[in-house]
Design an enzyme around this catalytic site. Structure first.
Site, PDB file in Angstrom:
ATOM      1  N   VAL A 272       0.870  -1.186   0.000  1.00  0.00           N
ATOM      2  CA  VAL A 272       0.000   0.000   0.000  1.00  0.00           C
ATOM      3  C   VAL A 272       0.898   1.224   0.000  1.00  0.00           C
ATOM      4  O   VAL A 272       1.777   1.348   0.845  1.00  0.00           O
ATOM      5  CB  VAL A 272      -0.942   0.021   1.215  1.00  0.00           C
ATOM      6  CG1 VAL A 272      -1.825   1.271   1.184  1.00  0.00           C
ATOM      7  CG2 VAL A 272      -1.814  -1.227   1.251  1.00  0.00           C
ATOM      8  N   GLY A 273       0.669   2.118  -0.935  1.00  0.00           N
ATOM      9  CA  GLY A 273       1.543   3.275  -1.089  1.00  0.00           C
ATOM     10  C   GLY A 273       1.165   4.449  -0.202  1.00  0.00           C
ATOM     11  O   GLY A 273       0.090   4.503   0.390  1.00  0.00           O
TER      12      GLY A 273
ATOM     13  N   SER B 249       5.861  -1.706  -1.045  1.00  0.00           N
ATOM     14  CA  SER B 249       5.206  -0.972  -2.118  1.00  0.00           C
ATOM     15  C   SER B 249       6.205  -0.225  -2.995  1.00  0.00           C
ATOM     16  O   SER B 249       7.186   0.339  -2.496  1.00  0.00           O
ATOM     17  CB  SER B 249       4.219   0.044  -1.530  1.00  0.00           C
ATOM     18  OG  SER B 249       3.695   0.890  -2.539  1.00  0.00           O
TER      19      SER B 249
ATOM     20  N   TYR C 267       5.828  -1.438  -9.961  1.00  0.00           N
ATOM     21  CA  TYR C 267       5.106  -0.702 -10.998  1.00  0.00           C
ATOM     22  C   TYR C 267       6.115  -0.469 -12.117  1.00  0.00           C
ATOM     23  O   TYR C 267       7.135   0.187 -11.904  1.00  0.00           O
ATOM     24  CB  TYR C 267       4.611   0.654 -10.484  1.00  0.00           C
ATOM     25  CG  TYR C 267       3.363   0.614  -9.647  1.00  0.00           C
ATOM     26  CD1 TYR C 267       2.306  -0.223  -9.967  1.00  0.00           C
ATOM     27  CD2 TYR C 267       3.235   1.439  -8.537  1.00  0.00           C
ATOM     28  CE1 TYR C 267       1.158  -0.238  -9.200  1.00  0.00           C
ATOM     29  CE2 TYR C 267       2.091   1.434  -7.765  1.00  0.00           C
ATOM     30  CZ  TYR C 267       1.058   0.593  -8.099  1.00  0.00           C
ATOM     31  OH  TYR C 267      -0.076   0.575  -7.343  1.00  0.00           O
TER      32      TYR C 267
ATOM     33  N   THR D  48       2.685  -5.355 -10.667  1.00  0.00           N
ATOM     34  CA  THR D  48       1.301  -4.898 -10.686  1.00  0.00           C
ATOM     35  C   THR D  48       0.905  -4.530 -12.108  1.00  0.00           C
ATOM     36  O   THR D  48       1.511  -3.651 -12.730  1.00  0.00           O
ATOM     37  CB  THR D  48       1.112  -3.698  -9.744  1.00  0.00           C
ATOM     38  OG1 THR D  48       1.330  -4.137  -8.395  1.00  0.00           O
ATOM     39  CG2 THR D  48      -0.288  -3.140  -9.845  1.00  0.00           C
TER      40      THR D  48
ATOM     41  N   LYS E 228       0.540  -9.586 -10.544  1.00  0.00           N
ATOM     42  CA  LYS E 228      -0.515  -9.096  -9.648  1.00  0.00           C
ATOM     43  C   LYS E 228      -1.542  -8.291 -10.455  1.00  0.00           C
ATOM     44  O   LYS E 228      -1.190  -7.293 -11.083  1.00  0.00           O
ATOM     45  CB  LYS E 228       0.103  -8.214  -8.557  1.00  0.00           C
ATOM     46  CG  LYS E 228      -0.876  -7.736  -7.505  1.00  0.00           C
ATOM     47  CD  LYS E 228      -0.142  -6.931  -6.436  1.00  0.00           C
ATOM     48  CE  LYS E 228      -1.034  -6.556  -5.284  1.00  0.00           C
ATOM     49  NZ  LYS E 228      -2.094  -5.595  -5.672  1.00  0.00           N
TER      50      LYS E 228
ATOM     51  N   HIS F  36      -7.092  -4.460  -7.343  1.00  0.00           N
ATOM     52  CA  HIS F  36      -6.535  -3.265  -6.690  1.00  0.00           C
ATOM     53  C   HIS F  36      -7.494  -2.718  -5.633  1.00  0.00           C
ATOM     54  O   HIS F  36      -7.592  -1.506  -5.418  1.00  0.00           O
ATOM     55  CB  HIS F  36      -6.229  -2.179  -7.728  1.00  0.00           C
ATOM     56  CG  HIS F  36      -4.957  -1.425  -7.465  1.00  0.00           C
ATOM     57  ND1 HIS F  36      -3.725  -1.861  -7.889  1.00  0.00           N
ATOM     58  CD2 HIS F  36      -4.714  -0.257  -6.797  1.00  0.00           C
ATOM     59  CE1 HIS F  36      -2.793  -0.988  -7.520  1.00  0.00           C
ATOM     60  NE2 HIS F  36      -3.373  -0.020  -6.850  1.00  0.00           N
TER      61      HIS F  36
ATOM     62  N   ASP G 265      -6.140 -10.957  -3.309  1.00  0.00           N
ATOM     63  CA  ASP G 265      -6.421  -9.828  -2.428  1.00  0.00           C
ATOM     64  C   ASP G 265      -7.686  -9.125  -2.920  1.00  0.00           C
ATOM     65  O   ASP G 265      -8.353  -9.593  -3.832  1.00  0.00           O
ATOM     66  CB  ASP G 265      -5.229  -8.868  -2.320  1.00  0.00           C
ATOM     67  CG  ASP G 265      -4.989  -8.019  -3.559  1.00  0.00           C
ATOM     68  OD1 ASP G 265      -5.824  -7.997  -4.488  1.00  0.00           O
ATOM     69  OD2 ASP G 265      -3.939  -7.341  -3.609  1.00  0.00           O
TER      70      ASP G 265
END
Length: 422
Positions: A108-109, A136, A160, A186, A297, A321, A351
């Site tokens: 989690v950012g 993250s 990312y 992701t 992901k 997400h 998730d």
């Protein structure tokens, strides 16, 4: 006659219950609410409006967020009785590592929005509770600092994929060097989703230098910061201009950058952070960049799971997400069974929408190898820092342990559709 006495049950479920009840007898209550809805409500009251919008909100009308929860609610557990469940084994093995429980902490950012210790507090909590943490890409604290706080506790890194391949190679190498045991790429955020709560607040934390810890600590990224502040065509005015300037100054001081360099760094980040043209060829190239396992992901379609297997990735994370990217898309729990079938033996994690230990049990019963939790531990962080995260972890693991036993099972690996109605 067998006179041997069994040792007392010290499983996570009973232990957590007694921790709460015994300390409660002395007048002390848990640091964070146990019920998921009350936990969220308390965290919202604690956070700033901007932080609450960013953490709690989803895409569009937030139908996907509701679908995630509805999917868990639709599945009902059918317990079996008169079985010896006095001892349970919650462990699961992923990529040769035995995890004590089938639960990991999602990346989690921008956690500095909810607590000043941000990712570092989460890393310490994960280590204390012996639970894996996925760093993250948009962390507030560099991965090396978090890794140092975790000792031998397992950690992964979320990637990312930037449009700057040099930066991608750099962060992947850093992740491997600091002991990350897997890379989770992701795939669902090659573009930022339409998020009304953030848009109504006109607030994107990255423009204020927040959530850039992995970038501002990276030598490749810092080496590419333009010498001057590029013209963006956007000119903030009024109080927000002052607020943004103060935020940039604080982050610049933290990472040894001037105000001008921070403005340039933010502009460089916004120009390079995403890759809308990311494709399967890039996944092949990633294999040349690292020797550690690669997970994809954001898989939600069975055909993509088949392609993942064909491209020799090591695992899949079924994720939407947390409902933050596409409004009205399929719930992850609904997508899970077909993806497990198509993955041809690859580990499949899940998730999005996981709020409780019973949710964990349902996901494993439908074929997940493990699950990742996101918002709940962030709520704990907002309310009570490291201790709040620890309590959320304990609560979810405790409920999972008790759910497993009360369903009539003793091993997490025994969970399958036989415990579900229909």
């Amino acid at each position: 006659m067998n006179t041997e006495q069994k040792k007392p049950d010290v499983s996570p479920g009973r232990l957590r219950q007694m921790q709460i009840y015994v300390t409660g007898a002395g007048g002390k209550r848990p640091a964070v609410p146990v019920a998921p809805d009350l936990l969220e409500q308390a965290a919202i009251r604690k956070m700033t409006p901007e932080a609450a919008a960013y953490i709690v909100g989803g895409a569009g009308g937030e139908a996907t967020m509701r679908a995630n929860r509805a999917a868990f609610d639709r599945h009902q557990i059918v317990p079996r009785v008169l079985r010896d469940v006095s001892r349970r084994d919650l462990s699961v093995t992923l990529f040769g590592r035995c995890h004590a429980v089938p639960v990991l902490l999602d990346p989690v950012g921008v956690l500095e929005m909810v607590h000043p210790e941000a990712d570092l507090a989460v890393a310490r909590a994960a280590a204390a509770e012996n639970i894996a943490y996925v760093f993250s890409n948009q962390a507030s604290v560099p991965m090396e600092q978090c890794a140092a706080a975790m000792g031998d506790t397992p950690r992964w890194f979320q990637l990312y994929w930037s449009s700057d391949d040099d930066f991608v190679r750099s962060v992947v190498a850093r992740a491997e060097k600091c002991g990350c045991e897997a890379i989770a790429v992701t795939l669902d955020t090659t573009l930022l989703g339409w998020r009304p709560r953030d848009l109504d607040a006109a607030y994107l934390p990255f423009l204020r230098g927040l959530g850039l810890g992995q970038y501002l600590s990276d030598p490749v990224f810092k080496g590419k910061i333009p010498p001057g502040s590029p013209e963006t065509g956007v000119r903030p005015r009024g109080f927000d201009l002052i607020s943004t300037a103060l935020s940039l100054r604080r982050k610049g001081k933290e990472f040894g950058l001037s105000m001008q360099q921070m403005r340039a760094a933010v502009a460089h980040f916004t120009a390079t952070y995403s890759r809308p043209d990311l494709n399967w060829v890039d996944i092949k190239r990633l294999r040349d960049m690292t020797k550690i396992p690669i997970l994809l992901k954001g898989i939600r379609h069975a055909d993509d799971a088949r392609l993942a297997h064909e491209h020799r990735v090591d695992g899949i994370i079924v994720s939407n997400h947390g409902g933050r990217q596409v409004d009205g898309e399929i719930a992850t729990l609904d997508a899970l069974p077909s993806i497990v079938s198509a993955a041809n033996g690859l580990p499949v994690l899940l998730d999005s929408g996981v709020r409780s230990g019973s949710d964990v049990a349902k996901a494993l019963a439908l074929g997940a190898t493990a699950v990742l939790i996101g918002r709940p531990y962030v709520y704990g962080l907002a309310l009570a820092g490291e201790n709040g995260v620890r309590e959320v972890i304990r609560n979810i693991v405790a409920e999972f342990d008790l759910t497993l036993a009360l369903a009539g099972l003793t091993k997490a690996s025994d969970l399958d559709t036989s415990i579900l109605a229909g």
